[in-house]
Design a protein around this motif. Structure first.
Motif, short mmCIF file in Angstrom:
data_model
loop_
_atom_site.label_atom_id
_atom_site.label_comp_id
_atom_site.label_asym_id
_atom_site.label_seq_id
_atom_site.Cartn_x
_atom_site.Cartn_y
_atom_site.Cartn_z
N ILE A 44 0.96 -1.12 0.20
CA ILE A 44 0.08 -0.11 0.22
C ILE A 44 1.09 0.96 0.08
O ILE A 44 1.65 1.54 1.02
CB ILE A 44 -1.06 -0.02 1.26
CG1 ILE A 44 -1.60 -1.14 1.50
CG2 ILE A 44 -1.82 1.25 1.20
CD1 ILE A 44 -2.76 -1.43 2.39
N ALA A 45 0.95 2.11 -0.91
CA ALA A 45 1.65 2.93 -1.28
C ALA A 45 1.17 4.44 -1.22
O ALA A 45 0.07 4.65 -2.04
CB ALA A 45 2.80 3.02 -2.64
N SER A 46 1.31 5.26 -0.42
CA SER A 46 0.69 6.80 -0.41
C SER A 46 1.30 7.61 -1.39
O SER A 46 2.54 7.71 -1.47
CB SER A 46 1.04 7.38 0.88
OG SER A 46 0.24 8.57 1.04
N ILE A 59 -8.09 5.28 -4.64
CA ILE A 59 -7.50 4.09 -4.57
C ILE A 59 -7.37 3.32 -6.11
O ILE A 59 -8.19 3.13 -6.94
CB ILE A 59 -8.15 3.06 -3.62
CG1 ILE A 59 -8.59 3.67 -2.36
CG2 ILE A 59 -7.75 1.75 -3.53
CD1 ILE A 59 -9.54 2.84 -1.49
N ARG A 60 -6.16 3.01 -6.44
CA ARG A 60 -5.95 2.23 -7.45
C ARG A 60 -5.23 1.04 -7.22
O ARG A 60 -4.11 1.02 -6.57
CB ARG A 60 -5.09 3.03 -8.41
CG ARG A 60 -4.67 2.32 -9.99
CD ARG A 60 -3.96 3.14 -10.89
NE ARG A 60 -4.78 4.52 -11.00
CZ ARG A 60 -5.68 4.77 -12.39
NH1 ARG A 60 -5.96 3.58 -12.96
NH2 ARG A 60 -6.13 5.75 -12.37
N ARG A 61 -5.65 -0.03 -7.88
CA ARG A 61 -4.92 -1.55 -7.47
C ARG A 61 -4.32 -1.90 -8.85
O ARG A 61 -5.10 -1.91 -10.09
CB ARG A 61 -5.82 -2.55 -7.16
CG ARG A 61 -5.48 -3.92 -6.84
CD ARG A 61 -6.45 -4.79 -6.54
NE ARG A 61 -5.89 -6.11 -6.02
CZ ARG A 61 -5.74 -7.41 -6.82
NH1 ARG A 61 -5.59 -7.13 -8.26
NH2 ARG A 61 -5.25 -8.18 -6.48
N VAL A 67 3.82 -8.38 -7.29
CA VAL A 67 3.41 -7.45 -5.99
C VAL A 67 2.15 -6.89 -6.30
O VAL A 67 1.93 -6.17 -7.37
CB VAL A 67 4.50 -6.47 -6.09
CG1 VAL A 67 4.13 -5.68 -4.52
CG2 VAL A 67 5.92 -6.76 -5.72
N THR A 68 1.22 -7.32 -5.36
CA THR A 68 -0.12 -6.56 -5.26
C THR A 68 0.13 -4.97 -4.97
O THR A 68 0.45 -5.05 -3.54
CB THR A 68 -1.11 -7.30 -4.64
OG1 THR A 68 -1.21 -8.57 -5.29
CG2 THR A 68 -2.41 -6.71 -4.64
N ILE A 69 -0.39 -4.12 -5.65
CA ILE A 69 -0.02 -2.86 -5.35
C ILE A 69 -1.28 -1.88 -5.18
O ILE A 69 -2.21 -1.95 -6.21
CB ILE A 69 0.91 -2.19 -6.41
CG1 ILE A 69 2.19 -2.87 -6.42
CG2 ILE A 69 1.32 -0.44 -5.94
CD1 ILE A 69 3.24 -2.32 -7.64
N TYR A 70 -1.47 -1.27 -3.86
CA TYR A 70 -2.73 -0.14 -4.02
C TYR A 70 -2.02 1.06 -3.85
O TYR A 70 -1.21 1.36 -2.84
CB TYR A 70 -3.43 -0.44 -2.79
CG TYR A 70 -4.36 -1.79 -2.79
CD1 TYR A 70 -5.58 -1.98 -3.18
CD2 TYR A 70 -3.79 -2.84 -2.18
CE1 TYR A 70 -6.19 -3.03 -3.28
CE2 TYR A 70 -4.38 -4.25 -2.08
CZ TYR A 70 -5.68 -4.30 -2.90
OH TYR A 70 -6.34 -5.39 -2.76
#
Length: 592
Positions: A44-46, A59-61, A67-70
């Protein structure tokens, strides 16, 4: 295999945006080796402010390299509701924070899972540098909120250099973390900056033959102009060198760091505008990330220049590694750990702080010896591709993630702020005891009273105990934007984590506790006066939770602000002032 929840910052290196900062590189430096080791990584990256377009969804997935990235907006990240939901659903074996701000958010999550804290640069040294540039010490409080929280919660820590590792050990000692439980246990690890592991490509011509001649000697700057950048010495040194050799040109990519340092780069542009050599400066500003490596390949040397400060002594420079990975030799002040490597391994040249004459002499010399300079660049490329890859540098983290464990003092912390009643004999100096022996009690009593009584007041006078002011918050619906003077209602969940009962607003409560809020400008200054308060409906016992609603009034002047809800006792005892870092803070843009 370990399930890892990684909190970090974006943009990430593979995103082709015009701005790329060190925290995003650091995040990917942690993520990629872990997934290559076979672990399941959810990131989860701000999103860093002022980088993404305004129409980016909150929010974008995506999935990149396994790597699963939000990537999420800052309000979504900091209010922790979304992050907590992902944690509860993903059920990781451990949590890893990459850089200080994501580590701070990780430390506030409701979980007992082992937590790795990454201190990417010394936070308080960075605060000092920013305080110096902006002329206010308000930043020290803001940065310490983050540092305080993570030092107490972390189970393992990483620093960006060996010097910062030692500084972090000192900070942990001040918090009682160097105790009998952690004796012989390595709490802090050094993970330097790194490159992904391959030489960057030269895809196209970006400035040779257009902005500069093919035979010009190009000194390259890339990245942000940060609080540590000595633009005065840089300008003076370049002007002297350009006077001696007009073929020396300065090409710059990058620029102002919005929201962090908006003074240093504009000051440098002003110096250039007044320079008789202004035409020798090519200021490209922020360019697409995919084009940056081509600038490395077309330049003759990269330059880094630090002021003489603790941030540099304890920190590192990503840009130096990026240049060397492309075979670009380096000129740098001898400040950071990586600059020492440059000097010791012959990967470039170092020069003294605040010495424009030495910089000018060095530029003149290397521009006349380009074959030697190219050889240093080739040597540097081989060196960093061997020693400074993601996998090589992240080895301490990789070992910990393979078997994540709580720190040995989890649940056994030593509260150094607790003070015992003083022994009066230890307060009386030897000379007063000798005076008593020679003059008797009546003769010595004045001396004893004048020495002991003031110290008794210092040692055992009234003080606020942090354990009485502990609270946990869950912020639900703070808007990302408000209009000047607008009013909205915000619901906030609060848990009494202190060791006492919170007094409600009844007539028998001399110091009732209520929920309120404070506004700060993005540089940490207080932005409004007295705010509305939401009193407790009744006494709240330790461990009890409730939800309160406060009426929030936006500042009357447009701008970027931080909204900080907090509990307050009586008129002025804010819980967040007693326990720094405990109150949530959410970025809000106030605009018409």
């Amino acid at each position: 295999m370990t399930r890892v929840l990684l909190l970090g910052l974006a943009p990430l290196p593979f995103e082709n945006l015009q701005k790329m900062y060190g925290p995003g590189i650091r995040t990917w430096q942690f993520a990629k080796p872990l997934v290559e080791d076979g672990h399941e990584v959810c990131l989860i990256a701000s999103r860093m402010p002022f980088v993404y377009s305004d129409d980016e969804p909150p929010i974008r997935r995506t999935v990149v390299d396994g790597v699963t990235i939000y990537t999420v907006s800052q309000p979504v990240f900091e209010t922790t509701g979304f992050v907590q939901t992902i944690l509860d659903d993903f059920q990781p074996d451990c949590v890893v924070g990459a850089t200080i701000y994501p580590s701070y958010v990780a430390a506030k999550l409701q979980t007992e899972r082992p937590l790795w804290i990454d201190l990417f640069g010394h936070v308080m040294a960075e605060a000092q540098a920013k305080a110096h540039i902006y002329g206010t010490d308000e930043y020290l409080y803001i940065f310490w909120n983050y540092e305080h929280t993570v030092l107490l919660r972390g189970d393992a820590f990483s620093a960006v250099s060996q010097p910062q590792k030692f500084a972090t050990i000192g900070e942990l000692g001040a918090y009682g973390r160097l105790n009998r439980y952690t004796f012989g246990h390595d709490l802090v690890h050094s993970i330097p900056c790194a490159i992904e592991g391959e030489a960057p490509p030269h895809d196209r011509i970006v400035f040779r033959g257009t902005d500069v001649a093919d035979d010009d000697f190009v000194v390259l700057w890339s990245g942000g102009y940060n609080t540590w950048t000595d633009v005065d010495s840089l300008m003076s040194g370049l002007e002297r060198a350009m006077t001696a050799n007009p073929r020396i040109k300065f090409v710059s990519t990058g620029g102002q760091i919005d929201g962090h340092d908006e003074l240093t780069y504009p000051r440098f542009l002003q110096l250039i505008a007044r320079s008789p050599h202004a035409n020798n400066f090519v200021m490209k500003g922020w360019v697409p990330s995919e084009d940056v490596p081509s600038y490395y390949h077309e330049a003759n040397v990269g330059i880094n220049i630090d002021s003489d400060n603790y941030e540099g002594m304890l920190g590192s420079r990503n840009r130096i590694l990026s240049w060397l990975a492309a075979g670009l030799p380096v000129l740098t002040t001898d400040t950071t750990e990586i600059s020492h490597v440059v000097q010791q391994e012959g990967l470039g040249h170092t020069f003294p702080h605040r010495d424009p004459a030495a910089l000018a002499d060095l530029l003149i010399r290397v521009s006349a010896n380009q074959d030697e300079l190219r050889a240093k660049g080739q040597q540097g490329q081989q060196y960093v591709l061997t020693h400074y890859t993601y996998r090589a540098t992240a080895l301490p983290l990789r070992r910990w993630v393979a078997n994540p464990q709580p720190a040995p003092d989890r649940g056994q912390r030593v509260p150094l702020e607790t003070r015992q009643q003083p022994n009066l004999l230890t307060l009386v100096p030897r000379e007063i005891r000798q005076y008593y022996r020679s003059k008797g009690l009546r003769g010595a009593i004045g001396r004893v009273g004048s020495f002991v009584l003031p110290r008794l007041g210092q040692r055992i006078g009234p003080r606020l105990q942090p354990t009485l002011y502990l609270a946990r918050y869950q912020v639900h619906d703070i808007p990302e934007r408000m209009r000047p003077g607008e009013t909205c209602h915000v619901n906030i969940g609060v848990v009494n984590q202190s060791t006492r009962t919170w007094s409600g607003s009844g007539p028998s409560s001399p110091q009732p506790i209520s929920l309120s809020y404070r506004w700060y400008t993005d540089d940490g200054a207080s932005a409004m006066g007295e705010a509305s308060r939401s009193p407790l409906p009744a006494d709240i016992e330790p461990g009890q939770a409730l939800e309160l609603q406060i009426e929030v009034h936006a500042p009357e002047i447009a701008g970027r602000y931080i909204l900080a809800p907090d509990m307050v006792e009586g008129q002025s005892t804010w819980f967040g002032d007693i326990v720094p870092g405990s109150a949530p803070s959410v970025a809000v843009i106030v605009e018409d």
